[in-house]
Scaffold this active site. Structure first.
Site, short mmCIF file in Angstrom:
data_model
loop_
_atom_site.label_atom_id
_atom_site.label_comp_id
_atom_site.label_asym_id
_atom_site.label_seq_id
_atom_site.Cartn_x
_atom_site.Cartn_y
_atom_site.Cartn_z
CG ASP A 9 -1.83 1.05 1.22
OD1 ASP A 9 -1.65 2.04 0.64
OD2 ASP A 9 -2.95 0.81 1.72
CG ASP A 10 -0.10 4.55 -2.75
OD1 ASP A 10 -1.04 3.70 -2.44
OD2 ASP A 10 -0.19 5.66 -3.08
CG ASP A 53 -4.25 0.76 -2.18
OD1 ASP A 53 -5.40 0.61 -1.97
OD2 ASP A 53 -3.94 1.80 -2.26
CG MET A 55 -6.81 3.31 -6.73
SD MET A 55 -6.99 3.01 -8.31
CE MET A 55 -6.88 4.54 -9.00
CG ASP A 327 15.83 -67.17 -14.03
OD1 ASP A 327 16.44 -66.01 -13.83
OD2 ASP A 327 16.31 -67.78 -14.96
CB ILE A 328 11.73 -67.14 -17.62
CG1 ILE A 328 10.49 -66.03 -17.12
CG2 ILE A 328 11.44 -67.41 -18.82
CD1 ILE A 328 9.81 -65.08 -17.88
CG ASN A 335 15.37 -61.01 -24.85
OD1 ASN A 335 14.10 -61.08 -25.04
ND2 ASN A 335 15.85 -61.00 -23.49
CG ASP A 344 10.32 -55.98 -23.32
OD1 ASP A 344 11.09 -56.39 -22.68
OD2 ASP A 344 10.21 -54.99 -24.02
CD GLU A 370 16.40 -63.68 -17.02
OE1 GLU A 370 17.39 -64.30 -17.36
OE2 GLU A 370 16.39 -62.43 -17.29
#
Length: 454
Positions: A9-10, A53, A55, A327-328, A335, A344, A370
């Site tokens: 505010d001025d 403010d 103004m 485990d696969i 792959n 995937d 895996e």
């Protein structure tokens, strides 16, 4: 609730008077004599709330507000414009600039303090969500920005016992939103449990206690975060202040201005969608932190945290914990023969079969590559062996379909169980891994048990 307030505010006399009042209420107040200084202070030490403010020489309150709202780091700070002007045009211009409130001088201290408490609560919530989002961002887990951050197309619940007034509110809102009218508070509570972006409630309703409806909305989980715009009689100060204390987000004075209604509704809906986006981001980031993105199973980090808590319960006399490591078999061959994309797909299908074969209490996880792990609470080794054999059969009994290829897949499984108070999660994993290695050495596609003692 206290907060850090920046007051610009001025007029030195006005500034000092308001600063003293706020300080007496235990707010931490920083002052600025012009707009430029306010922007510099806000950038250097962001406050919780900014009072401007309207103004001021140089940059006036509107210009400062617009620049604050254009700044990515400051736009979330609530702004209250203070002015001796009480014209409709000035109020609408201030709200359009992004101000959260527009108060006319002389300032009603009680109303101002009530609004500050409400805005401080809002700022705390937004700050907490932003902090969590920033933590997620630093961890590299923040999803892409949302697309529902606009302010139109909202579902607005209008609650008013005066149907004619409710229709007027709904008609003014319908240009931008989808209003729903309720004159019964019980039905309104039910409607608010749906996907409502805003509730507009006539606090002056005579046939029911609208304040109790506000309290009901704020106490129910589905509607707790729904913004509320209260239509108030400015002369009824007691109800107005109580509405703010109960958690109303904004006020619209009667007789209401249609443009002001739309501006305030727009601002509340935009803020809600931003808060929803932050919550969704935090939730998704938490999911990413504990979930393997390829298979959708829990990841190794989450598995270890669950094992720690299960072992703590076990040390206090709880049931033993069993664990299987899978485990696969010959996954490198998959792959090399069919490519990593097909690999995937095999991993995803293995995860599906694994999850479908375990019990409800079991925790299937992707351990890495895996390898998979299933944590089995309150399970003895003999019971774990039966589940492991079921999983092995589910995976090897039918070839995997990856694209247009049928790929035969089998798994080797090592199973172990905890051995009492001195045991540790790492030891359980090591024994299961040793059993898995033995299963592979013995020809693969089989289950090997490792008892706690050897």
């Amino acid at each position: 609730m206290t907060a850090r307030i920046l007051l610009a505010d001025d007029v030195e006399g006005s500034r000092r008077v308001l600063e003293d009042k706020l300080t007496a209420e235990y707010y931490q107040v920083t002052t600025a004599a012009d707009g430029e200084s306010a922007l510099e202070i806000a950038a250097r030490e962001p406050p919780d709330i900014i009072l401007l403010d309207l103004m001021m020489p140089g940059l006036d309150g509107l210009q400062v507000c617009r620049r604050l709202k254009a700044d990515e780091n400051l736009r979330h700070i609530p702004v209250v414009l203070l002015t001796a002007l009480d014209s409709r045009e000035a109020r609408l211009e201030g709200l359009e600039a992004g101000a959260d409130e527009f108060l006319s001088k002389p300032i009603d201290d009680v109303v101002l303090l009530a609004r500050l408490r409400s805005l401080a609560r809002l700022k705390v919530m937004i700050d907490e969500l932003r902090d969590r989002e920033e933590t997620s961002r630093k961890m590299g887990m923040t999803p892409l920005p949302g697309t529902r951050l606009g302010a139109s197309g909202g579902r607005v619940l209008v609650v008013d016992d005066d149907r004619a007034e409710a229709l007027a509110l709904a008609e003014d809102l319908s240009a931008e939103h989808r209003p729903l009218i309720e004159t019964d508070p019980e039905k309104a509570l039910v409607s608010a449990r749906g996907a409502v972006d805003l509730a507009v409630i006539n606090i002056a309703s005579r046939s029911f206690d609208a304040l109790r409806l506000v309290a009901g909305l704020r106490s129910g989980d589905p509607s707790r975060q729904t913004p509320i715009l209260a239509v108030v009689d400015p002369e009824d100060r007691a109800r107005l202040l109580k509405a703010l204390d109960l958690g109303v987000n904004d006020l619209l004075s009667k007789p209401f201005d249609p443009l002001e209604l739309r501006v305030r509704a727009r601002a509340l809906i935009r803020r809600k969608r931003y808060a929803d986006y932050l919550r969704d981001t935090v939730t998704q980031s938490m999911e990413l932190a504990v979930t393997d993105p390829l298979t959708g199973l829990n990841n190794r980090r989450y598995m270890m945290s669950r094992l720690d808590s299960l072992f703590e319960a076990c040390r206090e006399g709880g049931e033993p914990v069993s664990l299987m490591m899978l485990d696969i078999d010959h996954f490198k061959r998959v792959n090399d023969t069919w490519g990593h994309t097909r690999g995937d797909e095999v991993l995803r299908e293995a995860a599906v079969r694994l999850a479908a074969s375990v019990r409800a209490i079991d925790l299937p996880c992707r351990y890495g590559g895996e390898e998979f792990v299933v944590v089995m609470p309150a399970t003895r080794l003999s019971d774990a062996a039966r589940v492991a054999e079921r999983i092995r059969g589910a995976i090897s009994s039918e070839a995997f379909l990856a694209g247009d290829q049928e790929i035969p897949v089998s798994v080797s499984v090592g199973v172990s169980s905890s051995e009492g108070g001195a045991d540790r999660p790492e030891s359980l994993l090591r024994r299961a891994d040793e059993a898995l290695y033995e299963a592979k050495s013995a020809g693969r596609n089989q289950v090997v048990l490792r008892s706690p003692r050897g």
